[in-house]
Design a protein around this motif. Structure first.
Motif, PDB file in Angstrom:
ATOM      1  N   LEU A 162       0.820  -1.206   0.000  1.00 53.82           N
ATOM      2  CA  LEU A 162       0.000   0.000   0.000  1.00 53.82           C
ATOM      3  C   LEU A 162       0.858   1.261   0.000  1.00 53.82           C
ATOM      4  O   LEU A 162       0.474   2.290  -0.535  1.00 53.82           O
ATOM      5  N   TRP A 163       2.033   1.175   0.618  1.00 54.93           N
ATOM      6  CA  TRP A 163       2.949   2.312   0.593  1.00 54.93           C
ATOM      7  C   TRP A 163       4.388   1.816   0.417  1.00 54.93           C
ATOM      8  O   TRP A 163       4.694   0.665   0.701  1.00 54.93           O
ATOM      9  N   ARG A 164       5.226   2.699  -0.100  1.00 54.08           N
ATOM     10  CA  ARG A 164       6.608   2.328  -0.388  1.00 54.08           C
ATOM     11  C   ARG A 164       7.555   2.993   0.603  1.00 54.08           C
ATOM     12  O   ARG A 164       7.479   4.194   0.827  1.00 54.08           O
ATOM     13  N   ALA A 165       8.438   2.191   1.155  1.00 50.75           N
ATOM     14  CA  ALA A 165       9.488   2.697   2.030  1.00 50.75           C
ATOM     15  C   ALA A 165      10.765   2.923   1.224  1.00 50.75           C
ATOM     16  O   ALA A 165      11.017   2.227   0.235  1.00 50.75           O
ATOM     17  N   GLY A 166      11.551   3.883   1.642  1.00 48.35           N
ATOM     18  CA  GLY A 166      12.818   4.191   0.991  1.00 48.35           C
ATOM     19  C   GLY A 166      13.662   5.032   1.924  1.00 48.35           C
ATOM     20  O   GLY A 166      13.258   5.334   3.053  1.00 48.35           O
ATOM     21  N   ARG A 167      14.828   5.434   1.452  1.00 50.86           N
ATOM     22  CA  ARG A 167      15.733   6.168   2.326  1.00 50.86           C
ATOM     23  C   ARG A 167      15.429   7.656   2.322  1.00 50.86           C
ATOM     24  O   ARG A 167      15.528   8.323   1.300  1.00 50.86           O
ATOM     25  N   ASN A 168      15.066   8.183   3.481  1.00 51.61           N
ATOM     26  CA  ASN A 168      14.885   9.619   3.703  1.00 51.61           C
ATOM     27  C   ASN A 168      16.034  10.224   4.501  1.00 51.61           C
ATOM     28  O   ASN A 168      16.315  11.415   4.380  1.00 51.61           O
ATOM     29  N   PHE A 169      16.660   9.405   5.341  1.00 54.26           N
ATOM     30  CA  PHE A 169      17.724   9.875   6.218  1.00 54.26           C
ATOM     31  C   PHE A 169      18.969   9.009   6.036  1.00 54.26           C
ATOM     32  O   PHE A 169      18.878   7.813   5.749  1.00 54.26           O
ATOM     33  N   HIS A 170      20.119   9.634   6.225  1.00 53.66           N
ATOM     34  CA  HIS A 170      21.368   8.882   6.179  1.00 53.66           C
ATOM     35  C   HIS A 170      21.373   7.838   7.285  1.00 53.66           C
ATOM     36  O   HIS A 170      20.848   8.066   8.381  1.00 53.66           O
ATOM     37  N   ARG A 171      21.958   6.697   6.994  1.00 53.76           N
ATOM     38  CA  ARG A 171      21.973   5.575   7.936  1.00 53.76           C
ATOM     39  C   ARG A 171      22.580   5.942   9.285  1.00 53.76           C
ATOM     40  O   ARG A 171      22.227   5.377  10.322  1.00 53.76           O
ATOM     41  N   ASP A 172      23.487   6.917   9.302  1.00 57.52           N
ATOM     42  CA  ASP A 172      24.202   7.255  10.537  1.00 57.52           C
ATOM     43  C   ASP A 172      23.521   8.317  11.395  1.00 57.52           C
ATOM     44  O   ASP A 172      24.054   8.704  12.435  1.00 57.52           O
ATOM     45  N   VAL A 173      22.359   8.821  10.964  1.00 59.52           N
ATOM     46  CA  VAL A 173      21.648   9.798  11.790  1.00 59.52           C
ATOM     47  C   VAL A 173      21.256   9.124  13.116  1.00 59.52           C
ATOM     48  O   VAL A 173      20.619   8.066  13.112  1.00 59.52           O
ATOM     49  N   PRO A 174      21.630   9.686  14.263  1.00 64.40           N
ATOM     50  CA  PRO A 174      21.340   9.040  15.553  1.00 64.40           C
ATOM     51  C   PRO A 174      19.843   8.998  15.851  1.00 64.40           C
ATOM     52  O   PRO A 174      19.094   9.892  15.484  1.00 64.40           O
ATOM     53  N   LYS A 209       7.960   6.978   1.614  1.00 60.79           N
ATOM     54  CA  LYS A 209       8.256   7.676   0.366  1.00 60.79           C
ATOM     55  C   LYS A 209       6.981   8.025  -0.412  1.00 60.79           C
ATOM     56  O   LYS A 209       6.844   9.129  -0.925  1.00 60.79           O
ATOM     57  N   GLU A 210       6.044   7.110  -0.508  1.00 54.06           N
ATOM     58  CA  GLU A 210       4.807   7.372  -1.250  1.00 54.06           C
ATOM     59  C   GLU A 210       3.782   6.298  -0.918  1.00 54.06           C
ATOM     60  O   GLU A 210       4.110   5.271  -0.319  1.00 54.06           O
ATOM     61  N   GLY A 211       2.524   6.552  -1.314  1.00 56.72           N
ATOM     62  CA  GLY A 211       1.442   5.620  -1.027  1.00 56.72           C
ATOM     63  C   GLY A 211       0.689   6.008   0.224  1.00 56.72           C
ATOM     64  O   GLY A 211       0.870   7.106   0.769  1.00 56.72           O
ATOM     65  N   VAL A 212      -0.168   5.116   0.692  1.00 62.73           N
ATOM     66  CA  VAL A 212      -1.010   5.378   1.865  1.00 62.73           C
ATOM     67  C   VAL A 212      -0.395   4.687   3.080  1.00 62.73           C
ATOM     68  O   VAL A 212      -0.428   3.458   3.198  1.00 62.73           O
ATOM     69  N   TYR A 213       0.137   5.481   3.977  1.00 63.45           N
ATOM     70  CA  TYR A 213       0.838   4.944   5.143  1.00 63.45           C
ATOM     71  C   TYR A 213      -0.118   4.338   6.167  1.00 63.45           C
ATOM     72  O   TYR A 213      -1.213   4.839   6.423  1.00 63.45           O
ATOM     73  N   TYR A 214       0.332   3.234   6.768  1.00 65.17           N
ATOM     74  CA  TYR A 214      -0.207   2.715   8.026  1.00 65.17           C
ATOM     75  C   TYR A 214       0.949   1.988   8.704  1.00 65.17           C
ATOM     76  O   TYR A 214       1.931   1.620   8.054  1.00 65.17           O
ATOM     77  N   HIS A 215       0.865   1.812  10.001  1.00 62.74           N
ATOM     78  CA  HIS A 215       1.982   1.218  10.740  1.00 62.74           C
ATOM     79  C   HIS A 215       2.144  -0.251  10.368  1.00 62.74           C
ATOM     80  O   HIS A 215       1.210  -1.044  10.489  1.00 62.74           O
ATOM     81  N   VAL A 216       3.360  -0.600   9.915  1.00 64.63           N
ATOM     82  CA  VAL A 216       3.655  -1.958   9.488  1.00 64.63           C
ATOM     83  C   VAL A 216       4.615  -2.648  10.452  1.00 64.63           C
ATOM     84  O   VAL A 216       4.416  -3.795  10.830  1.00 64.63           O
ATOM     85  N   ALA A 217       5.694  -1.945  10.822  1.00 63.00           N
ATOM     86  CA  ALA A 217       6.725  -2.566  11.641  1.00 63.00           C
ATOM     87  C   ALA A 217       7.504  -1.499  12.398  1.00 63.00           C
ATOM     88  O   ALA A 217       7.505  -0.331  12.026  1.00 63.00           O
ATOM     89  N   GLY A 218       8.180  -1.925  13.460  1.00 60.70           N
ATOM     90  CA  GLY A 218       9.051  -1.010  14.191  1.00 60.70           C
ATOM     91  C   GLY A 218       8.463  -0.519  15.491  1.00 60.70           C
ATOM     92  O   GLY A 218       7.273  -0.672  15.785  1.00 60.70           O
ATOM     93  N   LYS A 219       9.324   0.129  16.260  1.00 57.34           N
ATOM     94  CA  LYS A 219       8.967   0.600  17.595  1.00 57.34           C
ATOM     95  C   LYS A 219       8.318   1.981  17.564  1.00 57.34           C
ATOM     96  O   LYS A 219       8.526   2.761  16.639  1.00 57.34           O
ATOM     97  N   TYR A 220       7.582   2.261  18.621  1.00 56.28           N
ATOM     98  CA  TYR A 220       7.012   3.600  18.847  1.00 56.28           C
ATOM     99  C   TYR A 220       8.146   4.565  19.175  1.00 56.28           C
ATOM    100  O   TYR A 220       9.045   4.256  19.963  1.00 56.28           O
ATOM    101  N   ILE A 221       8.108   5.747  18.548  1.00 59.94           N
ATOM    102  CA  ILE A 221       9.145   6.758  18.785  1.00 59.94           C
ATOM    103  C   ILE A 221       8.621   7.923  19.611  1.00 59.94           C
ATOM    104  O   ILE A 221       9.283   8.403  20.520  1.00 59.94           O
ATOM    105  N   GLY A 222       7.411   8.409  19.280  1.00 62.35           N
ATOM    106  CA  GLY A 222       6.867   9.540  20.018  1.00 62.35           C
ATOM    107  C   GLY A 222       5.681  10.160  19.313  1.00 62.35           C
ATOM    108  O   GLY A 222       5.189   9.647  18.306  1.00 62.35           O
ATOM    109  N   GLY A 223       5.211  11.289  19.846  1.00 62.33           N
ATOM    110  CA  GLY A 223       4.062  11.989  19.280  1.00 62.33           C
ATOM    111  C   GLY A 223       4.509  13.086  18.329  1.00 62.33           C
ATOM    112  O   GLY A 223       5.519  13.759  18.561  1.00 62.33           O
ATOM    113  N   HIS A 224       3.743  13.291  17.273  1.00 58.91           N
ATOM    114  CA  HIS A 224       4.115  14.246  16.230  1.00 58.91           C
ATOM    115  C   HIS A 224       2.869  15.017  15.796  1.00 58.91           C
ATOM    116  O   HIS A 224       1.779  14.458  15.736  1.00 58.91           O
TER     117      HIS A 224
END
Length: 332
Positions: free
Chosen positions: A42-54, A266-281
């Motif tokens: 439904l949505w495509r993931a891709g690189r938005n940030f450099h791998r080394d961003v803390p 990157k594009e498409g219709v986002y919904y939570h697929v995987a990964g940890k909670y980070i915070g509120g935005h």
């Protein structure tokens, strides 16, 4: 080359099977990005940030603090309003005389999303109300630095209180970093997400700017006289009412829960697929539509135009995805 690509897919697919939630993968790794794309289409993931961003940088970006029950606002009444709205809507196309609808602000390495989202919607709504004759660029700097009860500046704030500040005190004008536009331009510099460039690297810590109630030297209006106030602040949490408000009066703001997969949207219709909670935005909603049979909200983020789809994203609509429909806030 094709054989190698198929091999990689099988390799990472096997890895993903053992880590179906993706929780143990680094959120900026190629493995995690591929894992997201293999789990859904439904949505495509891709690189938005450099791998080394803390990872501390991303936690700092999530500055939207929860509202207290006592601060819940009155619902704007659309119960008896039977006016139909279109199946798809984009505020940028309806109000072409308001170019700020296309703006994507950059909060920098500061948890100021709650202030940036609010002033972005304020800017659009003032223009829309005036039929494009009033282009007052509300200052995120003023709300971030001078709203004493909004929260802790770059360490987070409450979206409702940013709007309430506009009603109680008013907000002055102010452009982006280095613009020298308006009374109080934004002091925090944007950062480089993926590639080396003139901006500083993402991850550098920024302090909340000091509240300065004096306008730029060349600005001809005083801080006090430059203030514009909203008369009333509202909230909504029903999909149909939210659509009608955007259709009639322009963008609204919302807060939602961010998980690490969102960083790679990157594009498409986002919904939570995987990964940890980070915070509120906090973000600005400016339209809606349907893609691949799935209803979505059209949303402006505040991480510059090299994130996502030129700074915008779509998220599932009608299911309160990541809590985005729990409390919509806006003002007249």
């Amino acid at each position: 080359m094709l054989t190698l690509y198929v091999f990689l897919i099988i390799l990472f697919s096997t890895s993903a099977t053992n880590k179906s939630t993706g929780i143990h993968m680094h959120p900026l790794s190629d493995e995690f990005i591929l894992h997201i794309n293999l789990k859904q289409n439904l949505w495509r993931a891709g690189r938005n940030f450099h791998r080394d961003v803390p990872l501390t940088y991303f936690k700092r970006l999530m500055g939207s603090l929860r509202n207290y029950p006592s601060e819940y606002l009155s619902q704007k009444n659309y119960d008896m309003d039977w006016e139909r709205v279109p199946k798809e809507f984009d505020a940028r196309l309806r109000w072409r005389g308001c170019p700020t609808l296309y703006d994507i602000r950059d909060q920098g390495s500061c948890g100021s999303c709650w202030a940036v989202a609010a002033v972005s919607a304020m800017t659009d709504r003032i223009c829309i109300i005036s039929n494009g004759t009033r282009n007052f660029y509300f200052s995120a700097e003023d709300v971030l630095s001078c709203c004493r009860n909004c929260g802790s500046g770059c360490n987070g704030g409450v979206l409702v209180r940013a709007w309430s500040y506009s009603r109680r005190k008013g907000v002055v004008s102010g452009g982006g970093f280095g613009s020298h536009q308006g009374c109080l331009p934004y002091e925090i510099e944007p950062c480089e997400h993926t590639n080396p460039g003139p901006r500083p690297e993402c991850g550098s810590t920024q302090k909340t700017p000091i509240c300065n109630k004096v306008c730029e030297p060349n600005y001809k209006v005083t801080y006090k006289r430059d203030k514009i106030r909203f008369q009333q602040i509202y909230t909504l949490n029903k999909t149909r009412a939210i659509k009608k408000e955007i259709f009639k009066n322009g963008p609204v703001t919302a807060s939602f829960s961010v998980y690490s997969d969102f960083l790679n949207y990157k594009e498409g219709v986002y919904y939570h697929v995987a990964g940890k909670y980070i915070g509120g935005h906090s973000v600005k909603i400016l339209g809606w539509g349907v893609e691949k049979g799935v209803k979505y909200w059209l949303v402006a983020n505040s991480w510059n135009t090299d994130w996502g789809n030129n700074g915008f994203f779509k998220i599932k609509r009608g299911k309160n995805t990541c809590g985005i429909e729990e409390q919509i806030v806006f003002g007249d």
